[in-house]
Design a protein around this motif. Structure first.
Motif, PDB file in Angstrom:
ATOM      1  N   GLU A 138     -39.734   8.984  47.383  1.00  0.00           N
ATOM      2  CA  GLU A 138     -38.557   8.403  46.973  1.00  0.00           C
ATOM      3  C   GLU A 138     -37.846   7.670  48.063  1.00  0.00           C
ATOM      4  OE1 GLU A 138     -36.835   8.161  44.149  1.00  0.00           O
ATOM      5  OE2 GLU A 138     -38.289   9.610  42.920  1.00  0.00           O
ATOM      6  N   GLY A 139     -37.325   6.608  47.763  1.00  0.00           N
ATOM      7  CA  GLY A 139     -36.481   6.136  48.836  1.00  0.00           C
ATOM      8  C   GLY A 139     -35.157   6.595  49.039  1.00  0.00           C
ATOM      9  N   CYS A 140     -34.653   7.028  48.096  1.00  0.00           N
ATOM     10  CA  CYS A 140     -33.359   7.807  48.034  1.00  0.00           C
ATOM     11  C   CYS A 140     -33.682   8.957  47.090  1.00  0.00           C
ATOM     12  CB  CYS A 140     -32.232   6.644  47.585  1.00  0.00           C
ATOM     13  SG  CYS A 140     -30.562   7.484  47.622  1.00  0.00           S
ATOM     14  N   GLY A 141     -33.449   8.712  45.840  1.00  0.00           N
ATOM     15  CA  GLY A 141     -33.543   9.854  44.964  1.00  0.00           C
ATOM     16  C   GLY A 141     -32.198  10.126  44.391  1.00  0.00           C
ATOM     17  N   LEU A 142     -31.529   9.350  43.566  1.00  0.00           N
ATOM     18  CA  LEU A 142     -30.174   9.586  42.968  1.00  0.00           C
ATOM     19  C   LEU A 142     -30.190  10.857  42.063  1.00  0.00           C
ATOM     20  CD1 LEU A 142     -29.002   5.952  42.293  1.00  0.00           C
ATOM     21  CD2 LEU A 142     -28.283   7.577  44.299  1.00  0.00           C
ATOM     22  N   PRO A 153     -28.685  23.332  38.989  1.00  0.00           N
ATOM     23  CA  PRO A 153     -29.451  23.480  39.910  1.00  0.00           C
ATOM     24  C   PRO A 153     -30.532  22.434  40.034  1.00  0.00           C
ATOM     25  CG  PRO A 153     -28.933  25.347  38.746  1.00  0.00           C
ATOM     26  CD  PRO A 153     -28.390  24.614  38.125  1.00  0.00           C
ATOM     27  N   VAL A 154     -31.415  22.254  40.997  1.00  0.00           N
ATOM     28  CA  VAL A 154     -32.151  21.546  41.394  1.00  0.00           C
ATOM     29  C   VAL A 154     -33.819  22.242  41.745  1.00  0.00           C
ATOM     30  CG1 VAL A 154     -33.491  19.388  42.552  1.00  0.00           C
ATOM     31  CG2 VAL A 154     -31.044  19.497  41.810  1.00  0.00           C
ATOM     32  N   ILE A 155     -34.778  21.999  41.230  1.00  0.00           N
ATOM     33  CA  ILE A 155     -36.075  22.310  41.571  1.00  0.00           C
ATOM     34  C   ILE A 155     -36.868  20.894  41.962  1.00  0.00           C
ATOM     35  CG2 ILE A 155     -38.230  23.663  41.014  1.00  0.00           C
ATOM     36  CD1 ILE A 155     -36.528  25.026  39.115  1.00  0.00           C
ATOM     37  N   ALA A 156     -37.275  20.999  43.183  1.00  0.00           N
ATOM     38  CA  ALA A 156     -37.674  19.718  43.767  1.00  0.00           C
ATOM     39  C   ALA A 156     -38.947  19.841  44.539  1.00  0.00           C
ATOM     40  CB  ALA A 156     -36.658  18.787  44.569  1.00  0.00           C
ATOM     41  N   GLY A 157     -39.912  18.635  44.515  1.00  0.00           N
ATOM     42  CA  GLY A 157     -40.956  18.523  45.477  1.00  0.00           C
ATOM     43  C   GLY A 157     -40.139  18.596  46.796  1.00  0.00           C
ATOM     44  N   ASP A 158     -41.022  19.190  47.928  1.00  0.00           N
ATOM     45  CA  ASP A 158     -40.631  19.281  49.480  1.00  0.00           C
ATOM     46  C   ASP A 158     -40.516  17.615  50.047  1.00  0.00           C
ATOM     47  OD1 ASP A 158     -39.583  19.717  51.514  1.00  0.00           O
ATOM     48  OD2 ASP A 158     -41.051  21.367  52.035  1.00  0.00           O
ATOM     49  N   LEU A 159     -39.720  16.697  49.743  1.00  0.00           N
ATOM     50  CA  LEU A 159     -39.683  15.444  50.494  1.00  0.00           C
ATOM     51  C   LEU A 159     -38.726  15.556  51.521  1.00  0.00           C
ATOM     52  CD1 LEU A 159     -40.039  12.901  47.348  1.00  0.00           C
ATOM     53  CD2 LEU A 159     -41.787  13.873  48.773  1.00  0.00           C
ATOM     54  N   ALA A 160     -39.052  14.700  52.644  1.00  0.00           N
ATOM     55  CA  ALA A 160     -38.046  14.786  53.632  1.00  0.00           C
ATOM     56  C   ALA A 160     -36.584  14.160  53.211  1.00  0.00           C
ATOM     57  CB  ALA A 160     -38.610  13.962  54.875  1.00  0.00           C
ATOM     58  N   VAL A 161     -36.832  13.123  52.361  1.00  0.00           N
ATOM     59  CA  VAL A 161     -35.560  12.479  51.960  1.00  0.00           C
ATOM     60  C   VAL A 161     -34.536  13.309  50.997  1.00  0.00           C
ATOM     61  CG1 VAL A 161     -36.573  11.522  49.879  1.00  0.00           C
ATOM     62  CG2 VAL A 161     -34.593  10.261  50.799  1.00  0.00           C
ATOM     63  N   THR A 162     -35.300  14.176  50.316  1.00  0.00           N
ATOM     64  CA  THR A 162     -34.562  15.102  49.274  1.00  0.00           C
ATOM     65  C   THR A 162     -33.632  16.182  50.512  1.00  0.00           C
ATOM     66  OG1 THR A 162     -36.219  14.892  47.722  1.00  0.00           O
ATOM     67  CG2 THR A 162     -34.426  16.557  47.438  1.00  0.00           C
ATOM     68  N   ARG A 163     -34.517  16.661  51.370  1.00  0.00           N
ATOM     69  CA  ARG A 163     -33.971  17.296  52.212  1.00  0.00           C
ATOM     70  C   ARG A 163     -32.582  16.890  52.891  1.00  0.00           C
ATOM     71  NH1 ARG A 163     -36.106  22.406  53.235  1.00  0.00           N
ATOM     72  NH2 ARG A 163     -37.914  22.971  52.184  1.00  0.00           N
ATOM     73  N   GLU A 164     -33.011  15.703  53.363  1.00  0.00           N
ATOM     74  CA  GLU A 164     -31.847  15.203  54.207  1.00  0.00           C
ATOM     75  C   GLU A 164     -30.490  14.697  53.300  1.00  0.00           C
ATOM     76  OE1 GLU A 164     -30.928  10.335  55.484  1.00  0.00           O
ATOM     77  OE2 GLU A 164     -32.937  11.011  55.384  1.00  0.00           O
ATOM     78  N   LEU A 165     -30.745  14.471  52.054  1.00  0.00           N
ATOM     79  CA  LEU A 165     -29.656  14.344  51.056  1.00  0.00           C
ATOM     80  C   LEU A 165     -29.041  15.703  50.579  1.00  0.00           C
ATOM     81  CD1 LEU A 165     -30.850  11.172  49.080  1.00  0.00           C
ATOM     82  CD2 LEU A 165     -28.909  11.196  50.804  1.00  0.00           C
ATOM     83  N   LEU A 166     -29.791  16.652  50.370  1.00  0.00           N
ATOM     84  CA  LEU A 166     -29.398  17.834  49.764  1.00  0.00           C
ATOM     85  C   LEU A 166     -29.593  19.184  50.436  1.00  0.00           C
ATOM     86  CD1 LEU A 166     -30.695  16.873  46.147  1.00  0.00           C
ATOM     87  CD2 LEU A 166     -28.392  17.365  46.744  1.00  0.00           C
ATOM     88  N   GLY A 167     -30.212  19.107  51.689  1.00  0.00           N
ATOM     89  CA  GLY A 167     -30.213  20.622  52.264  1.00  0.00           C
ATOM     90  C   GLY A 167     -30.983  21.470  51.572  1.00  0.00           C
ATOM     91  N   ASP A 168     -30.304  22.578  51.710  1.00  0.00           N
ATOM     92  CA  ASP A 168     -30.976  23.680  50.992  1.00  0.00           C
ATOM     93  C   ASP A 168     -30.582  23.903  49.719  1.00  0.00           C
ATOM     94  OD1 ASP A 168     -28.515  24.773  51.599  1.00  0.00           O
ATOM     95  OD2 ASP A 168     -29.009  26.390  52.680  1.00  0.00           O
ATOM     96  N   TYR A 169     -29.787  22.933  49.057  1.00  0.00           N
ATOM     97  CA  TYR A 169     -29.455  23.021  47.423  1.00  0.00           C
ATOM     98  C   TYR A 169     -30.541  23.440  46.668  1.00  0.00           C
ATOM     99  CZ  TYR A 169     -26.919  21.944  43.258  1.00  0.00           C
ATOM    100  OH  TYR A 169     -26.542  22.102  42.198  1.00  0.00           O
ATOM    101  N   PRO A 170     -31.599  22.247  46.500  1.00  0.00           N
ATOM    102  CA  PRO A 170     -32.901  22.516  45.654  1.00  0.00           C
ATOM    103  C   PRO A 170     -33.658  23.763  46.188  1.00  0.00           C
ATOM    104  CG  PRO A 170     -32.596  20.509  46.570  1.00  0.00           C
ATOM    105  CD  PRO A 170     -31.800  21.328  47.561  1.00  0.00           C
ATOM    106  N   VAL A 171     -34.221  24.241  45.118  1.00  0.00           N
ATOM    107  CA  VAL A 171     -35.635  25.116  45.413  1.00  0.00           C
ATOM    108  C   VAL A 171     -36.817  24.018  45.470  1.00  0.00           C
ATOM    109  CG1 VAL A 171     -37.081  26.590  44.261  1.00  0.00           C
ATOM    110  CG2 VAL A 171     -34.718  27.017  44.005  1.00  0.00           C
ATOM    111  N   TYR A 172     -37.550  24.235  46.880  1.00  0.00           N
ATOM    112  CA  TYR A 172     -38.424  23.178  47.060  1.00  0.00           C
ATOM    113  C   TYR A 172     -39.978  23.955  46.697  1.00  0.00           C
ATOM    114  CZ  TYR A 172     -34.983  20.601  49.619  1.00  0.00           C
ATOM    115  OH  TYR A 172     -33.885  19.735  49.947  1.00  0.00           O
ATOM    116  N   LEU A 173     -40.745  22.967  46.171  1.00  0.00           N
ATOM    117  CA  LEU A 173     -41.949  23.678  45.402  1.00  0.00           C
ATOM    118  C   LEU A 173     -43.115  22.677  46.058  1.00  0.00           C
ATOM    119  CD1 LEU A 173     -41.221  24.946  42.055  1.00  0.00           C
ATOM    120  CD2 LEU A 173     -41.379  26.448  43.997  1.00  0.00           C
ATOM    121  N   PRO A 174     -44.474  23.122  46.176  1.00  0.00           N
ATOM    122  CA  PRO A 174     -45.488  22.258  46.434  1.00  0.00           C
ATOM    123  C   PRO A 174     -45.767  21.316  45.329  1.00  0.00           C
ATOM    124  CG  PRO A 174     -46.106  24.722  47.110  1.00  0.00           C
ATOM    125  CD  PRO A 174     -44.672  24.620  46.297  1.00  0.00           C
TER     126      PRO A 174
END
Length: 209
Positions: A138-142, A153-174
């Motif tokens: 993702e370039g951003c991921g709106l 709630p959000v369940i997401a893949g572990d992308l740097a851009v998602t961590r940048e925008l949402l921190g620890d809000y999502p559950v990150y999965l492989p």
């Protein structure tokens, strides 16, 4: 080659873009300015769309990097399977994925929806047990930002851009492990709604900013 400035949507995008620009010989001055997030007020769902809790939503154009096949693999592991609404128009998805979507039974737990109004999407998303965001890039991921703005709630893949925008809000999965996704979705589906309003700790970018 002659730009005075490049506007990047995220710091992660800036780092990756400037690495490519450096290979071309010049890195213009840059600034990070995220897209603003505007979420419509929830509105009525179209006739015939009657979600039954718990349900999950995947939102975005259907194309390879959205990794929808991972969700289909995860749902094949779930018994019983909750409802999954894949909301988005078809992009340049590969023929194999489109064939899998076309083969879904009309009375099954997975439905593919397109053409919904912004209000209907907001209503479906706000009532979901979680937004599923298995994107490979993702370039951003709106979409996860929109979910967070609604307290979903959000369940997401572990992308740097998602961590940048949402921190620890999502559950990150492989991103390649359908078993982990199925297990997490099953646990989330079994949880009773707790009425907690989430998303207050996430800074949602505004167009005014």
């Amino acid at each position: 080659a002659h730009a005075d400035r490049v506007i990047h949507l995220t710091a992660d995008t800036r780092a990756r873009t400037e690495a490519q620009l450096a290979l071309l010989g010049r890195v213009p001055p840059g600034v990070v300015a995220p897209n603003g997030v505007t979420v419509a007020a929830p509105a009525a769902l179209p006739p015939g769309l009657n979600p039954v809790a718990p349900w999950f939503v995947a939102l975005g154009t259907i194309e390879p990097r959205k990794n929808i096949g991972l969700l289909l693999d995860a749902w094949a592991r779930l018994n019983p399977a909750p409802q999954l609404f894949i909301v988005g128009n078809r992009g340049w998805a590969d023929t194999g994925l489109l064939a899998r979507l076309d083969a879904l039974p009309p009375d099954g737990p997975i439905r593919v929806l397109s053409g919904l109004s912004d209000g209907a999407v907001a209503a479906l998303l706000s009532g979901a047990r979680a937004l599923l965001f298995p994107s490979l890039a993702e370039g951003c991921g709106l979409t996860p930002l929109e979910a967070a703005a609604l307290g979903t709630p959000v369940i997401a893949g572990d992308l740097a851009v998602t961590r940048e925008l949402l921190g620890d809000y999502p559950v990150y999965l492989p991103l390649g492990d359908s078993y982990s996704w199925a297990e997490t979705i099953a646990r989330k589906a079994a949880e009773p709604p707790d009425g907690i309003v989430r998303g207050a700790g996430v800074r949602i970018p505004r167009w005014e900013d």
